[in-house]
Design a protein around this motif. Structure first.
Motif, short mmCIF file in Angstrom:
data_model
loop_
_atom_site.label_atom_id
_atom_site.label_comp_id
_atom_site.label_asym_id
_atom_site.label_seq_id
_atom_site.Cartn_x
_atom_site.Cartn_y
_atom_site.Cartn_z
N GLU A 211 0.94 -1.34 0.33
CA GLU A 211 0.13 0.04 -0.03
C GLU A 211 0.85 1.16 -0.05
OE1 GLU A 211 -3.50 2.03 -0.15
OE2 GLU A 211 -3.18 -0.19 -0.10
N LEU A 212 1.68 1.36 0.94
CA LEU A 212 2.99 2.26 0.96
C LEU A 212 3.46 2.59 -0.44
CD1 LEU A 212 4.01 4.40 2.97
CD2 LEU A 212 5.81 2.94 3.24
N GLY A 213 3.91 1.54 -1.11
CA GLY A 213 4.44 1.72 -2.41
C GLY A 213 3.73 2.44 -3.30
N SER A 214 2.14 1.79 -3.29
CA SER A 214 1.31 2.15 -4.27
C SER A 214 0.92 3.90 -4.24
CB SER A 214 -0.03 1.46 -4.09
OG SER A 214 0.30 0.06 -4.37
N MET A 215 1.35 4.49 -2.85
CA MET A 215 0.90 5.76 -2.59
C MET A 215 1.95 6.70 -3.25
SD MET A 215 -0.44 5.68 1.28
CE MET A 215 0.69 6.57 1.63
N PHE A 216 3.08 5.83 -3.42
CA PHE A 216 4.40 6.73 -4.12
C PHE A 216 4.28 6.88 -5.64
CE2 PHE A 216 6.25 6.49 -0.03
CZ PHE A 216 6.77 7.79 0.30
N VAL A 217 3.27 6.18 -6.15
CA VAL A 217 3.36 6.05 -7.56
C VAL A 217 2.90 7.33 -8.25
CG1 VAL A 217 2.43 5.15 -9.62
CG2 VAL A 217 3.28 3.63 -7.99
N PRO A 218 1.65 7.92 -7.66
CA PRO A 218 1.19 9.29 -8.10
C PRO A 218 2.24 10.39 -7.81
CG PRO A 218 -0.39 8.32 -6.89
CD PRO A 218 0.83 7.46 -6.67
#
Length: 75
Positions: free
Chosen positions: A46-53
């Motif tokens: 989840e944390l990694g997914s938040m950094f994409v945008p």
């Protein structure tokens, strides 16, 4: 590229940190246990997914900023 353009080191650092989190999340997602497991792995993904945008937004800003400086210096 012109060598007189300054780099924004703070934003480059945040972008690099975001890229590391994204790589970490993909690695964790590929190797996490498929049964049960703890919420730690879910949190990492989840944390990694938040950094994409954030990564793409900062990258777009840096590209725009450098092109803007290039156009201003040409005029």
């Amino acid at each position: 590229m012109a060598s007189n353009l300054e780099r924004n080191k703070q934003i480059d650092g945040i972008r690099g940190l975001g890229a590391l989190f994204i790589i970490f999340a993909h690695t964790v997602n590929a190797h996490r246990p498929s049964t049960g497991g703890s919420y730690f792995w879910e949190y990492c993904v989840e944390l990694g997914s938040m950094f994409v945008p954030l990564f793409f937004t900062l990258s777009g800003f840096l590209v725009y900023e450098s092109l803007s400086k290039l156009v201003k210096s040409a005029n």
